[in-house]
Design a protein around this motif. Structure first.
Motif, PDB file in Angstrom:
ATOM      1  N   THR A  97     -11.782  -7.089 -27.480  1.00 15.39           N
ATOM      2  CA  THR A  97     -12.328  -7.253 -26.231  1.00 15.39           C
ATOM      3  C   THR A  97     -13.661  -6.502 -26.040  1.00 15.39           C
ATOM      4  N   LEU A 149     -12.135  -6.532 -18.453  1.00 11.43           N
ATOM      5  CA  LEU A 149     -12.357  -7.728 -17.611  1.00 11.43           C
ATOM      6  C   LEU A 149     -13.649  -7.574 -16.862  1.00 11.43           C
ATOM      7  N   CYS A 208     -12.695 -16.114 -21.875  1.00 13.01           N
ATOM      8  CA  CYS A 208     -11.537 -16.647 -20.875  1.00 13.01           C
ATOM      9  C   CYS A 208     -11.850 -16.221 -19.677  1.00 13.01           C
ATOM     10  N   LYS A 209     -11.569 -17.256 -18.848  1.00 14.08           N
ATOM     11  CA  LYS A 209     -12.012 -17.138 -17.307  1.00 14.08           C
ATOM     12  C   LYS A 209     -10.731 -17.684 -16.562  1.00 14.08           C
ATOM     13  N   CYS A 233      -3.822 -14.342 -20.971  1.00 21.65           N
ATOM     14  CA  CYS A 233      -4.961 -15.231 -21.789  1.00 21.65           C
ATOM     15  C   CYS A 233      -4.701 -16.167 -22.520  1.00 21.65           C
ATOM     16  N   THR A 255      -6.146 -18.478 -25.282  1.00 21.13           N
ATOM     17  CA  THR A 255      -7.248 -18.800 -26.034  1.00 21.13           C
ATOM     18  C   THR A 255      -7.333 -20.347 -26.386  1.00 21.13           C
ATOM     19  N   ILE A 263      -7.551 -17.631 -17.817  1.00 22.78           N
ATOM     20  CA  ILE A 263      -6.495 -16.536 -17.557  1.00 22.78           C
ATOM     21  C   ILE A 263      -5.642 -16.685 -16.454  1.00 22.78           C
TER      22      ILE A 263
END
Length: 433
Positions: A288, A298, A332-333, A378, A380, A385
């Motif tokens: 990340t 994040l 990822c949102k 998360c 993918t 998220i």
């Protein structure tokens, strides 16, 4: 299902037949089709005949095989859980005590480790549905006793204590050799990793065949291994990560005839500074990107909108040639309208301290936000998220994965078995489910 089994009679063409009129083969076929091992274990209490059929080791093998065949097309897998070990420091008049609290997460609310003897029980490692724990001895040596236990069946076995008190331990691993799910007489290893030197790691390995601890030096590339970052077990091999370097060791190469120094298996360098994990027999590294290498980060855009940049790569240890493959690269949102995230840096970052990949699905990645006391998921596959579970506020949580099997794994047998009353070093006990 239980209500059906208690029905006294079933009508077949006008004939009256009870369950006890069925031969052993037909009754076994019915029991094999029960939904899970917990239901089977309950049915073993119906009578002596049922208990005898279910206790047969062949039944356990057939049950697992039947589940693997009939659920493959349904993408059905056994339950799994995360174990969170919480370290709590308490000040007393004489000393600082360090008790540990273990909490089971996800699908296993009834599991606990309260049946183990000793105090300050700490989860050290897991292998499938077995847990390696430790607790302080009752003597004045300060050493810890290791327990291998199955929380579902409440079986446990205690290993001989270490020959002496060792220096600071970096990590611990439990590895069992097949067929661990079919018998109690399987080989296993407990591996302790100490502080590394310039070109070697000091390992202490418990060998089940000889019932002793052995001291081993693992030789690694000195120019690449500065310090140990992470260890992970995959397909019976323990892997050690340092920066972008990765080496492996077959712990079953350690026995009563091996050399005191072993050469590590050098693996292809990692594609990035990520977090090492295992899922479905493959090695994963989850990266990340952020201001700190390897630490999930994040970013809060506005309101409760959250974004996370993520790169996931995997390596199949059985594939030739060994090549890292990127399986996900993107964002990822998520939007959390009901969750407050108070710990935001001036740049809008929220740092996380732990990351874990679902053992049966590498698209599901859990991240622990320590300052928010929140475990988030998360995905993918969908790029989303979502909040998963709120946890106690503790930055030093240690997570382990517990993979329930179709049939519970028996705790291993030891070379020398004595009762707990005779010797605290080795003990075995079982409590009915």
């Amino acid at each position: 299902m239980v209500r059906l089994l208690k029905t006294p009679k079933m009508n077949h063409g006008g004939n009256s037949t009870t369950m006890e009129d069925l031969d052993d083969y037909m009754l076994t076929q019915i029991l094999l089709r029960l939904p899970n091992c917990e239901t089977v274990l309950v049915c073993s209490a119906v009578n002596k005949r049922w208990c005898s059929l279910i206790s047969d080791p062949n039944f356990q093998v057939h049950f697992a095989d039947h589940k693997n065949k009939t659920t493959a097309f349904l993408n059905d897998v056994p339950q799994w859980s995360l174990i969170a070990t919480i370290k709590i420091v308490v000040a007393t008049m004489k000393s600082w005590e360090q008790p540990f609290i273990t909490e089971f997460l996800f699908g296993s609310p009834k599991l606990s480790l309260e049946f183990l003897p000793g105090n300050s029980i700490k989860t050290m490692a897991t292998f499938k549905d077995l847990v390696l724990c430790s607790s302080k001895t009752t003597d004045q040596s300060g050493r810890r006793v290791y327990y291998i236990t199955n929380p579902l069946t409440k079986q446990w076995v205690a290993l001989p204590p270490r020959p002496y008190q060792w220096p600071r331990i970096q990590s611990t691993a439990l590895i069992c050799q097949p067929p661990y799910n079919h018998t109690q007489d399987y080989k296993f290893r407990v591996v302790e990793v100490l502080d590394p030197h310039m070109d070697t790691f000091d390992l202490f390995v418990y060998c089940s065949e000889i019932g002793e601890w052995k001291e081993i030096k693992l030789r690694v590339p000195s120019e690449e291994f500065r310090q140990l970052d992470t260890t992970v077990v995959c397909n019976g091999i323990i892997y050690f990560k340092s920066g972008l370097s990765l080496v492996g060791l077959d712990p079953f190469d350690v026995d009563d005839t091996c050399d005191t120094t072993l050469e590590a298996r050098v693996m292809p360098p990692l594609p990035n500074f990520g977090h090492l994990q295992e899922s479905s027999g493959q090695i994963l590294v989850v990266h990340t990107p952020g201001r700190q290498q390897g630490i999930p980060c994040l970013y809060k855009k506005d309101g409760s909108a959250i974004e996370l940049e993520m790169v996931v790569s995997k390596l199949d240890p059985n594939q030739v040639p060994l090549v890292w493959e990127t399986t996900f690269q993107g964002q990822c949102k998520g939007t959390w309208n009901s969750i407050e995230l108070p710990y935001i840096t001036k740049l809008g970052y929220i740092y996380a301290t732990n990351i874990w990949v679902q053992p049966y699905n590498d698209k599901l990645i859990y991240i622990y936000l320590a300052h928010e006391n929140q475990l988030v998921l998360c995905n993918t596959g969908t790029g989303g998220i979502t909040p998963s579970k709120s946890l106690p506020h503790n930055k030093k949580l240690i997570f382990h994965s517990l993979e329930q099997q179709w049939w519970p794994t028996l705790v291993p047998s030891l070379v020398q078995r004595v009762t707990l009353e005779q010797n605290m070093h080795v003990a075995t006990t079982t409590v009915e489910v």
